[in-house]
Each structure stands twice: as C-alpha cells, then as structure tokens.
Enzyme design. Structure first.
Site, PDB file in Angstrom:
ATOM      1  N   GLU A  77       0.906  -0.948  -0.180  1.00  0.00           N
ATOM      2  CA  GLU A  77      -0.063   0.059  -0.107  1.00  0.00           C
ATOM      3  C   GLU A  77       0.859   1.359   0.045  1.00  0.00           C
ATOM      4  OE1 GLU A  77      -3.124   0.199   2.804  1.00  0.00           O
ATOM      5  OE2 GLU A  77      -3.620   2.185   2.499  1.00  0.00           O
ATOM      6  N   LYS A 254      -7.413  -0.432  11.540  1.00  0.00           N
ATOM      7  CA  LYS A 254      -6.869  -0.875  10.442  1.00  0.00           C
ATOM      8  C   LYS A 254      -5.550   0.032   9.924  1.00  0.00           C
ATOM      9  CE  LYS A 254      -6.034  -1.300   5.531  1.00  0.00           C
ATOM     10  NZ  LYS A 254      -5.113  -0.514   4.864  1.00  0.00           N
ATOM     11  N   ASP A 270       4.480 -13.925  12.362  1.00  0.00           N
ATOM     12  CA  ASP A 270       3.141 -14.595  12.163  1.00  0.00           C
ATOM     13  C   ASP A 270       2.144 -13.144  12.137  1.00  0.00           C
ATOM     14  OD1 ASP A 270       0.781 -15.589  12.106  1.00  0.00           O
ATOM     15  OD2 ASP A 270       1.488 -17.289  13.141  1.00  0.00           O
ATOM     16  N   HIS A 368      -1.842  10.332  -0.892  1.00  0.00           N
ATOM     17  CA  HIS A 368      -2.189   8.766  -1.595  1.00  0.00           C
ATOM     18  C   HIS A 368      -2.097   8.793  -2.958  1.00  0.00           C
ATOM     19  CE1 HIS A 368      -3.629   5.133   0.404  1.00  0.00           C
ATOM     20  NE2 HIS A 368      -3.943   5.617   1.317  1.00  0.00           N
TER      21      HIS A 368
HETATM   22  P1  NAD Z   1       8.632 -21.490  19.064  1.00  0.00           P
HETATM   23  O1  NAD Z   1       8.239 -20.063  18.831  1.00  0.00           O
HETATM   24  O2  NAD Z   1       7.974 -22.128  19.988  1.00  0.00           O
HETATM   25  O3  NAD Z   1      10.014 -21.189  19.664  1.00  0.00           O
HETATM   26  C1  NAD Z   1      11.233 -22.068  19.252  1.00  0.00           C
HETATM   27  C2  NAD Z   1      12.268 -22.350  20.307  1.00  0.00           C
HETATM   28  O4  NAD Z   1      13.081 -21.277  20.271  1.00  0.00           O
HETATM   29  C3  NAD Z   1      11.798 -22.412  21.818  1.00  0.00           C
HETATM   30  O5  NAD Z   1      11.321 -23.625  21.918  1.00  0.00           O
HETATM   31  C4  NAD Z   1      13.100 -22.236  22.578  1.00  0.00           C
HETATM   32  O6  NAD Z   1      13.813 -23.353  22.583  1.00  0.00           O
HETATM   33  C5  NAD Z   1      13.652 -21.213  21.512  1.00  0.00           C
HETATM   34  N1  NAD Z   1      14.260 -19.938  22.031  1.00  0.00           N
HETATM   35  C6  NAD Z   1      13.526 -18.907  22.628  1.00  0.00           C
HETATM   36  N2  NAD Z   1      14.201 -18.122  22.901  1.00  0.00           N
HETATM   37  C7  NAD Z   1      15.491 -18.228  22.392  1.00  0.00           C
HETATM   38  C8  NAD Z   1      16.601 -17.459  22.461  1.00  0.00           C
HETATM   39  N3  NAD Z   1      16.764 -16.109  23.135  1.00  0.00           N
HETATM   40  N4  NAD Z   1      17.784 -18.082  21.827  1.00  0.00           N
HETATM   41  C9  NAD Z   1      17.531 -19.415  21.462  1.00  0.00           C
HETATM   42  N5  NAD Z   1      16.423 -20.152  21.265  1.00  0.00           N
HETATM   43  C10 NAD Z   1      15.596 -19.498  21.844  1.00  0.00           C
HETATM   44  O7  NAD Z   1       8.856 -22.146  18.014  1.00  0.00           O
HETATM   45  P2  NAD Z   1       8.472 -21.944  16.438  1.00  0.00           P
HETATM   46  O8  NAD Z   1       8.563 -23.183  15.668  1.00  0.00           O
HETATM   47  O9  NAD Z   1       9.357 -20.973  15.850  1.00  0.00           O
HETATM   48  O10 NAD Z   1       6.886 -21.139  16.480  1.00  0.00           O
HETATM   49  C11 NAD Z   1       6.285 -20.239  15.907  1.00  0.00           C
HETATM   50  C12 NAD Z   1       5.674 -20.493  14.681  1.00  0.00           C
HETATM   51  O11 NAD Z   1       4.686 -21.768  14.995  1.00  0.00           O
HETATM   52  C13 NAD Z   1       5.211 -19.615  14.036  1.00  0.00           C
HETATM   53  O12 NAD Z   1       5.721 -19.343  12.624  1.00  0.00           O
HETATM   54  C14 NAD Z   1       3.693 -19.585  13.961  1.00  0.00           C
HETATM   55  O13 NAD Z   1       3.340 -19.173  12.735  1.00  0.00           O
HETATM   56  C15 NAD Z   1       3.382 -21.072  14.063  1.00  0.00           C
HETATM   57  N6  NAD Z   1       2.297 -21.272  14.813  1.00  0.00           N
HETATM   58  C16 NAD Z   1       1.276 -20.443  15.240  1.00  0.00           C
HETATM   59  C17 NAD Z   1       0.335 -20.987  15.860  1.00  0.00           C
HETATM   60  C18 NAD Z   1      -0.869 -20.274  16.278  1.00  0.00           C
HETATM   61  O14 NAD Z   1      -0.300 -18.660  16.302  1.00  0.00           O
HETATM   62  N7  NAD Z   1      -1.912 -20.220  16.745  1.00  0.00           N
HETATM   63  C19 NAD Z   1      -0.199 -22.305  15.944  1.00  0.00           C
HETATM   64  C20 NAD Z   1       0.789 -23.210  15.638  1.00  0.00           C
HETATM   65  C21 NAD Z   1       2.039 -22.795  14.809  1.00  0.00           C
END
Ligand code: NAD
Length: 412
Positions: A77, A254, A270, A368
C-alpha cells in the site's frame, strides 16, 4: 492432483501452468526467486511453485527510548512508509517514542470435556499445579537457558451451550520466540496427567493468540507549535469518533495495523497471530475500541499512546529461515523480542497519528493520490521513463484514473 506434493517446484509449476494456461513469461515470473531462494521456500511451506514479492521500504526518523532506528516495512500500500516516517519526524521534536513491553509470556489452553464434576476438577488441578509445572522443568532446555519457561497454571469452569467443561491456562515465558510450538509441546506433555486428575477427556491443546500477558506499549508527544491547535482538535474529534463508532473504529485500527503488519511481515513474523490478537484485544471490554488513545496536555500539546498484545519473535518461525527477514532484523538491530515489540507498537502509534493528522489537515488523498497515480500509470502499461510525466499530468488535470493514464500514454 494426487502426488502434487512429491514433485519439485518446477514440476508443480509446469502442471499449474498448463491448468491455468499461463504463458512462458508468467511462469518464469513465478519461478524467479527474489531474496528468498526457491529451495528454502520449498522447505517453508507445502506445494511450492514460486514466490510473490512485496516492496520493502525503510521508515526513517524513529527515535524510540533514545535509540535511533531504521525500520523495514514490507507492504503493497502506498503512503504507509511515508506516513510513519513523517509521524516519527514530528514526534522526534519532543523526544520520540517511549515504549515498554512486558515479559514475553504466552498463554496455552487445554480443554477438558466429559468431566463429572467440573468445579471439583478445577480444585484438583489447582491443588496439583506445582506438580504440573514441575513436570515441564526440563522440557525445553534452550528456553530455560535463556531464562524462559513455564510460569503459572490456572483452571476454570467454562459454561457453554453444550454443558460445562474445564479450561486450563498455562503461562509460558517464551523469551525471543513467538512460542507456538514451545507452548503446544508443553500442553501436550501435561495433558495426560490432567486427564488423570480431572477424569475427563482432553480435546484441544493449543496456544491462544490473545496474548494479554505479552503486551507492548508506546507513547509520544506532538508539539502544539508543530501541528497547530486546529489540527490537534480535529485529531481529538477523530479519536472520539473511533472511540464511539465501530465503523470508524475498524478503519482507525486498520490504519494502526498498516504499520504493524508491514514490520511484522518484514521481520518474518506471524502477522495473522498479531492481527487476531490485536482485534481481539480491541474488543476485550465487550466493545470494540481503538488500540490508541489521544489527549491534550495543559500546554495544548497532543499526546498519543498505544497498547496491544504483540507476539513477535527474533528467533523461530520464518524469522531466521527467510534470508530477507534476517537482514531486516539486522537493519533494526534488535536484541530481543521485547525490543522488537516496542518498535512495532511505536510504528502502530505513528501510523495511526499520520493518518489522523493527514485527515485532520490536508485530507488523506493528497499524499495517497500521487502513489496511486503512479500505480495507474504502470497498470496502463507505462515504461519507467514515462511514469513521472503521466502522474504529473493527471495531478495537474485533477483527473487521476485508469482511463486518463491510458489516454495520456496513447498520446491523447
Ligand atoms: P517457538 O516459537 O515455540 O520457539 C522455538 C524455540 O526457540 C523455543 O522452543 C526455544 O527453545 C527457542 N528460543 C526461545 N528464545 C530463544 C533465544 N533467546 N535463543 C535461542 N533459542 C530460543 O517455535 P517456532 O517453531 O518458531 O513456532 C512459531 C511458529 O509457529 C510461527 O511461525 C507460527 O506461525 C507457528 N504457529 C502458530 C500458531 C498460532 O499462532 N496459533 C499455531 C501453530 C503454529
């Protein structure tokens, strides 16, 4: 198309090309990788055939908690990048944005049905909550190493049209992650013990996107001498309109999300999680309300603030797998998910201020329309060197339309 998922992106693209009768040029455009190579894209989601790209623009002038930032935005946009930059420039005169964020605590939910006595089941879960939390001690050593982990557990009875059920909330400090997978894994590991305690049956175990324990806030002041009294009064009128009218409020929010989504996408986060959380929070009192507030101080300066849940990460998800998102984080120079949340909240406030200020003064169309006119020129088939002239003429003639762009291009 059985077996579609087993094909390579090129093979899938060939099938889609035939199905949709794409020409060679269209297919080649789809397959042309930008900053994200096709091989990485193919590992990120299913059935990949190509990529789309958004422009990345850099927002300038942001001063947040005394630190200067260049902020990358990915958005289609026009005027969003310019609006945020302008609002930040005006806020700078009074010291910029003062932002804060709570600890990055996400809430996970477990739903238990078919419980004989829900009230008693809740009491039992509450009695054993230390044991349940203890079960999660070693489940995510990385999270523990960085100071995160499970923090709190609660249970309550939920009355529904289909009878009562028990809902357990698990609070987890997810540090720099978004937390979905970390939290979901924890919920799954304690669910069997909760079944034993309650005598019921677990249905859902999933993170909540209403991240009320992971809030970001930001505030700024815009000087009376800079904006003028009339503009400030108009902004306050516009704010009251949004506060009391849901049609206006939806558009008000928005405008906030224009900036928030754009930075969220640029950093590989996300944006659906952020969007759903923001709107749900806007309606948390039972009435859908603006995510920002505005008021005037005794000297007549305008103050604005924003408060919303922001589940954004600097690790996990696409934040590290998308090479361009990684670079966006480097441009931001963020050290933690909390710092990123503070930046994004400040951008949301700036974006909202920019829209209100434009509407309260010159009207939003002026800014715009120039970018819109340039889009129309491109759509009419103008080459790069022709665009400026077509835009200039349409603005001079006060006739900005697809038809006029084509006419000018064709020399009439
Ligand atoms: P996650 O966000 O759970 O984190 C992954 C891991 O990062 C953690 O388990 C931890 O061990 C590690 N971590 C945290 N802080 C850290 C740091 N400072 N240094 C090093 N490691 C660290 O896992 P993910 O797989 O990235 O999940 C996020 C994804 O899941 C997003 O892409 C989202 O879109 C998706 N998702 C969202 C939903 C929802 O919003 N309802 C549902 C399911 C999946």
């Amino acid at each position: 198309m059985s077996g579609f998922h087993t094909l390579s992106p090129a093979e899938r693209l060939k099938l889609v090309k035939e199905f949709a009768m794409l020409d060679d040029e269209e297919a080649a455009l789809l397959a042309k990788a930008g900053g994200l190579d096709l091989e990485t894209a193919n590992r990120m989601i299913e059935n990949v055939i190509g990529e789309t790209q958004l422009p990345m623009g850099i927002v300038t002038n942001f001063l947040i908690n005394g630190k200067d930032y260049l902020i990358p935005m990915c958005i289609e946009e026009p005027s969003v990048v310019a609006g945020a930059s302008k609002a930040a420039k005006l806020a700078r005169e009074a010291g910029g944005f003062r932002a804060s964020a709570t600890d990055p605590v996400m809430i996970g939910q477990i739903q238990i049905v078919d419980v004989a006595d829900c009230k008693k089941a809740v009491e039992s879960v509450m009695q054993l909550r230390d044991e349940l939390l203890h079960m999660l001690d070693n489940i995510d050593p990385i999270l523990a190493k960085y100071g995160g982990g499970p923090r709190k557990l609660d249970a309550r009875v939920l009355k529904t049209d289909g009878g009562e059920m028990v809902i357990v909330h698990l609070h987890v400090d997810v540090r720099d992650a978004m937390g979905a997978n970390a939290v979901n894994t924890m919920l799954e590991s304690i669910a069997p013990r909760i079944v034993e305690i309650t005598g019921g049956r677990v249905v859902l175990r999933i993170i909540s996107n209403l991240a009320t324990e992971r809030m970001a806030r930001s505030e700024a002041m815009w000087k009376k001498e800079t904006l003028g009294e009339e503009a400030i009064d108009n902004i306050l009128h516009a704010y009251l309109f949004a506060e009391h009218d849901q049609y206006r409020c939806t558009t008000h929010n928005k405008g906030i999300m224009n900036g928030i989504d754009a930075v969220t996408i640029a950093t590989g986060n996300d944006f659906r999680a952020v969007e759903s959380g923001a709107h749900s929070y806007a309606a948390i009192t039972g009435r859908y309300k603006p995510l920002t507030k505005y008021w005037k101080d005794k000297d007549g300066n305008l103050h604005g603030s924003i408060e919303l849940p922001l589940a954004v990460a600097t690790i996990g998800g696409a934040t590290r797998t998308h090479p361009v998102a990684k670079i966006a984080q480097k441009i931001l120079g963020v050290k933690s998910s909390q710092e990123l949340a503070q930046i994004i909240a400040s951008v949301g406030l700036a974006q909202n201020f920019a829209a209100l200020y434009a509407m309260a003064t010159t009207g939003i169309q002026v800014g715009h329309m120039k970018l819109h006119a340039s889009n129309l020129a491109v759509m009419a088939g103008a080459k790069a060197e022709q665009i400026d002239e077509i835009v200039k003429r349409m603005i001079e003639e006060k006739n900005i339309s697809a038809t006029r762009a084509k006419e000018i291009l064709e020399g009439s």
